[in-house]
Motif scaffolding. Structure first.
Motif, mmCIF file in Angstrom:
data_model
loop_
_atom_site.group_PDB
_atom_site.id
_atom_site.type_symbol
_atom_site.label_atom_id
_atom_site.label_comp_id
_atom_site.label_asym_id
_atom_site.label_seq_id
_atom_site.Cartn_x
_atom_site.Cartn_y
_atom_site.Cartn_z
ATOM 1 N N LEU A 348 66.110 15.046 62.034
ATOM 2 C CA LEU A 348 66.542 16.299 61.419
ATOM 3 C C LEU A 348 65.644 17.467 61.776
ATOM 4 C CD1 LEU A 348 67.529 14.984 57.866
ATOM 5 C CD2 LEU A 348 69.013 15.379 59.848
ATOM 6 N N THR A 349 64.350 17.190 62.002
ATOM 7 C CA THR A 349 63.404 18.279 62.244
ATOM 8 C C THR A 349 62.693 18.181 63.595
ATOM 9 O OG1 THR A 349 61.614 17.066 61.154
ATOM 10 C CG2 THR A 349 62.971 18.512 59.779
ATOM 11 N N THR A 391 70.640 12.307 67.341
ATOM 12 C CA THR A 391 70.793 13.713 66.982
ATOM 13 C C THR A 391 72.164 14.178 67.455
ATOM 14 O OG1 THR A 391 68.425 14.138 67.146
ATOM 15 C CG2 THR A 391 69.883 16.036 67.368
#
Length: 416
Positions: A348-349, A391
């Motif tokens: 997510l990051t 992702t």
């Protein structure tokens, strides 16, 4: 009866001994046999599977120069796959765009090689077109891959054989890293594996080799992922436990930084930014006895953060694979490969993707039955790749969100 030696008899014995020594000195000494022409053992290309090296390659003896060996591979393949990548590749220099297609019929090798492997000065040259299909990655035509990767001259190096143990070579050479070789006919399987994607394939540089008894050691300074900048240090150590068992370690790292983002498109394809600025370590073991060949190996890679060249977060990969082949007879063998690889990071990051996004992982299974008839071979292959924690946009399919791919291949041709 006791035997008494008189001065006369002793003199006679001495004279006879002198005659014998003189006769021995006068006798012609045997001359060591000259090496039989065109009987050297070839080390390139290395064959790791059911397709074997030509036991009687074409050879020309040139007086005062030595033996010149000539060989090659003429092979073609066809494949179909699910969930192909949908990202076009705009080729440089005005060539028509290529893309990862759902199916393709193409050459896999149109190659020839010439080499001299005897005497102190030796050389190896390989030229032609080739495809290097790799699981979980985009696959383009053989001619476009040849143009974008290592040119029609992928291997060209000279070698100085200093003595039986030491040699030094330089030029464009196969890497010291990994357990799979570049070209299809060299391997157990048609497609290279997931771990292969993290390794460099061909590089420029200088390499020093030492071999004695069960030990073989090579170290090299190279340009890593074909970057054109000599900044990589690589090495390989192999120990032969016995005739059937061998263990080895190999790896390397970039001692500098390579800003691949400012390079031409051609070099960006052969020189991925993250892998070019990484370090890699492999440990492998090979059992080869009778019909069996089994090679398990472990791989670790790491790339350090460097915002100056566009790497905003460090990342590592961990992976393992088992490659195996069983020959049922001299004409039929069944090969397979299972591998798993995972990457550090938060999907997510995270910002650095070595696989299918930070925190992603992948599993692959490959099965390859192979028929060989002398120098001709025919083989089929099924491969499945399963992705985890990708992702969005980094996976398979039109939108990059598919998490699996099946690939079916057939390859045929001959080596000479």
């Amino acid at each position: 009866m006791a035997i008494r030696y008189t001065s006369l008899s002793l003199a006679a014995l001495a004279m006879m001994s002198g005659y014998a020594q003189a006769a021995d000195l006068a006798a012609p000494k045997p001359v060591p046999a000259a090496p039989e022409p065109c009987k050297a053992t070839l080390s390139f290309p290395a064959y790791n599977g059911p397709i074997k090296q030509n036991p009687d390659p074409t050879c020309f003896t040139i007086g005062g120069f030595g033996d010149i060996y000539v060989g090659g591979a003429l092979t073609g393949y066809a494949y179909t796959q699910t969930n192909q990548f949908n990202r076009d590749l705009a080729l440089p220099l005005g060539i028509f765009p290529d893309r990862d297609r759902a199916s393709r019929i193409d050459f896999s090798n149109l190659m020839t090689w010439v080499q001299k492997v005897d005497g102190p000065l030796q050389f190896t040259i390989a030229a032609g077109a080739y495809a290097i299909p790799t699981l979980g990655a985009q696959n383009y035509s053989a001619f476009n891959q040849t143009d974008l990767l290592f040119s029609p001259l992928p291997v060209a190096f000279g070698k100085w054989q200093i003595n039986d143990a030491w040699s030094i070579q330089g030029g464009r050479m196969p890497t010291l890293i990994g357990s799979e070789a570049p070209f299809t006919f060299q391997n157990l399987n048609i497609s290279r594996g997931l771990l292969f994607f993290q390794e460099n394939i061909i590089n420029h540089g200088v390499q020093v080799n030492w071999s004695e008894g069960p030990w073989s050691v090579s170290v090299a300074g190279t340009d890593g992922f074909y970057s054109g900048e000599i900044s990589w240090f690589t090495g390989a150590v192999t120990y032969k436990l016995n005739d059937a068992n061998t263990i080895g370690v190999n790896g390397g790292f970039n001692v500098d930084r390579t800003n691949a983002g400012v390079r031409s498109f051609r070099y960006q394809f052969a020189t991925p930014l993250f892998q070019q600025n990484s370090g890699i370590f492999n440990i492998n073991y090979t059992y080869a006895d009778g019909p069996w060949v089994v090679t398990p190996y472990f791989q670790f890679t790491n790339v350090e953060r460097d915002p100056r060249i566009g790497i905003f977060e460090s990342a590592s990969t961990y992976g393992g694979a088992i490659l195996a082949s069983y020959a049922f007879n001299e004409n039929f063998a069944l090969a397979g490969r299972v591998e798993y690889e995972t990457q550090t990071g938060n999907r997510l990051t995270g910002t650095t993707s070595l696989l299918y996004g930070p925190g992603s992982s992948a599993l692959s299974v490959t099965v390859t039955p192979t028929f060989t008839f002398g120098r001709y071979f025919l083989r089929a292959e099924y491969a499945h790749v399963q992705l985890y924690d990708i992702t969005a946009g980094f996976g398979f399919g039109r939108g990059g969100n598919k998490t699996s791919q099946d690939r079916y291949l057939v390859e045929t041709g001959f080596t000479f």
